[in-house]
Design an enzyme around this catalytic site. Structure first.
Site, short mmCIF file in Angstrom:
data_model
loop_
_atom_site.label_atom_id
_atom_site.label_comp_id
_atom_site.label_asym_id
_atom_site.label_seq_id
_atom_site.Cartn_x
_atom_site.Cartn_y
_atom_site.Cartn_z
N ARG A 180 41.91 30.45 40.63
CA ARG A 180 40.64 30.10 40.42
C ARG A 180 40.26 28.50 40.40
NH1 ARG A 180 37.56 34.22 37.89
NH2 ARG A 180 38.34 36.14 38.99
N ARG B 236 30.06 34.66 39.93
CA ARG B 236 29.91 33.82 38.78
C ARG B 236 29.04 32.49 38.77
NH1 ARG B 236 34.34 34.71 34.25
NH2 ARG B 236 32.61 34.09 33.09
N ASN C 103 39.00 40.17 40.61
CA ASN C 103 40.21 40.10 40.14
C ASN C 103 40.94 41.44 39.94
OD1 ASN C 103 40.20 41.16 37.42
ND2 ASN C 103 38.90 39.42 36.69
N ASP D 129 29.46 38.86 33.60
CA ASP D 129 30.52 38.28 32.97
C ASP D 129 30.44 37.05 32.24
OD1 ASP D 129 32.79 39.72 34.29
OD2 ASP D 129 32.80 38.59 36.25
N HIS E 65 44.01 33.56 35.40
CA HIS E 65 43.35 32.43 34.32
C HIS E 65 44.69 31.99 33.71
CE1 HIS E 65 38.81 33.28 34.92
NE2 HIS E 65 39.22 32.12 35.28
N ALA F 231 36.92 44.34 33.07
CA ALA F 231 36.67 43.49 33.93
C ALA F 231 37.57 42.08 34.07
CB ALA F 231 35.13 42.68 33.27
N CYS G 159 38.90 35.26 25.90
CA CYS G 159 37.73 35.05 27.01
C CYS G 159 36.47 35.45 26.65
CB CYS G 159 38.03 36.25 28.05
SG CYS G 159 39.58 36.37 28.95
N ASN H 199 34.85 30.66 29.88
CA ASN H 199 35.03 30.08 31.17
C ASN H 199 33.91 29.18 31.52
OD1 ASN H 199 35.96 33.39 32.08
ND2 ASN H 199 37.37 31.43 32.39
N1 ARG Z 1 35.76 39.18 35.48
C1 ARG Z 1 35.65 37.57 34.95
C2 ARG Z 1 36.27 36.84 36.07
O1 ARG Z 1 37.11 37.70 36.76
C3 ARG Z 1 36.63 38.06 33.67
C4 ARG Z 1 36.95 36.55 33.10
C5 ARG Z 1 37.83 36.42 32.06
N2 ARG Z 1 37.77 35.21 31.46
C6 ARG Z 1 39.14 34.50 31.04
N3 ARG Z 1 38.84 33.62 30.46
N4 ARG Z 1 40.34 34.91 31.46
O2 ARG Z 1 36.22 35.84 36.34
#
Ligand code: ARG
Length: 294
Positions: free
Chosen positions: A162, A108, A35, A83, A191, A281, A287, A89
């Site tokens: 996503r 991931r 991201n 992550d 997200h 990140a 998150c 997530n």
């Molecule tokens: N680096 C992770 C990703 O890109 C960060 C996730 C953040 N989580 C969230 N629920 N927004 O997936």
């Protein structure tokens, strides 16, 4: 009388202690980019310092949740899935049913089996009753892209960068709850939990710029203007939507004075717990948690 609560209802309120899943940042680092926020180069400047800072920030957040009476389950941290600290997530959870995530990016995807194992253990301990997989042809990144609105008794679901739109339809039939699907535009607000946050008393924070015009319209149709708090780019870029709201308390990484005032006027108390290392990140407070007892 319908307006007043019986003593039994009050007891239930007391017992409805929030139950969160977290994962300590033992193996957290920023090594890849999936991201726009992710900065492996910055991390590489001083990995030891960032690692320590991440531990300190995470522990402080954990301590704040504990002091607010939150029950916390901890997942075992694993190597090579940096992550996985972002437990939001891992799954969509409601009424003791968990629908496990299917991640868009290969970076991931190895987390999927760890979340599956972990949710099986939650089933054995009775915290969760059913654990299911999504159909293989769609992506869905857990509560990060599917947020329960307890006031409206609906899910808000994000799709585009996503999760896929058909995942929202699947969630609706799986949980038997209405799902409002919203299209996210950019890989900055990739997200839904970076873009919209329904609060306890019915207010909804959102960043219009994260959504397509038609999805902005859907939000405005659903949420009366006096409950809709529109954020500017600066607040949104400080991850303010990525908060955890416990009764009238809002735990958040940073909050501008302007927004703090708006929230206070609506009866909320803001508690700041900076998690800047995790924003390297692309994640923040929300998150780092997954609600297990919605
Ligand atoms: N680096 C992770 C990703 O890109 C960060 C996730 C953040 N989580 C969230 N629920 N927004 O997936």
């Amino acid at each position: 009388m319908s307006g007043s609560k019986s003593s039994i209802e009050y007891m239930q309120d007391k017992n409805s202690q929030l139950h969160l899943l977290m994962c300590a940042p033992e193996f957290f680092e920023v090594t890849y980019v999936i991201n726009q926020w992710m900065q492996p180069q910055t991390w590489q400047d001083n990995p030891i310092r960032f690692k320590q800072k991440a531990v300190d920030e995470w522990q402080n957040l954990h301590k704040i949740f504990k002091s607010l009476g939150v029950a916390i389950e901890l997942m075992l941290p694993r190597r090579n899935v940096p992550d996985m600290v972002f437990t939001a997530n891992g799954a969509v959870v409601l009424n003791k049913r968990a629908l496990l995530a299917r991640f868009r990016y290969k970076e991931r995807q190895p987390e999927e089996k760890f979340f599956a194992e972990y949710f099986e253990s939650l089933k054995r301990s009775g915290i969760i009753e059913t654990v299911d997989l999504l159909p293989e042809n769609l992506f869905q990144e857990g509560a990060g892209d599917c947020i329960w609105d307890s006031q409206r008794q609906i899910f808000w679901a994000g799709y585009g960068p996503r999760s896929t739109k058909d995942a929202a339809e699947y969630i609706e039939s799986y949980f038997g709850k209405q799902v409002i699907a919203l299209e996210l535009l950019s890989s900055r607000f990739y997200h839904l939990d970076l873009s919209l946050s329904p609060l306890k008393y019915g207010d909804v924070l959102y960043y219009p710029g994260a959504f397509t015009e038609s999805s902005q319209k859907i939000i405005k149709e659903r949420v009366p203007a006096n409950q809709l708090i529109s954020l500017d780019d600066e607040d949104a870029s400080n991850f303010v939507c990525n908060l955890v709201n416990i009764d009238n308390k809002i735990v958040i990484s940073h909050c501008s004075e302007k927004l703090k005032k708006i929230l206070q006027e609506r009866g909320y108390t803001v508690i700041e717990s900076p998690v800047d290392t995790f924003t390297l990140a692309g994640g923040a407070v929300c998150c780092l948690t997954l609600k297990l007892n919605l």
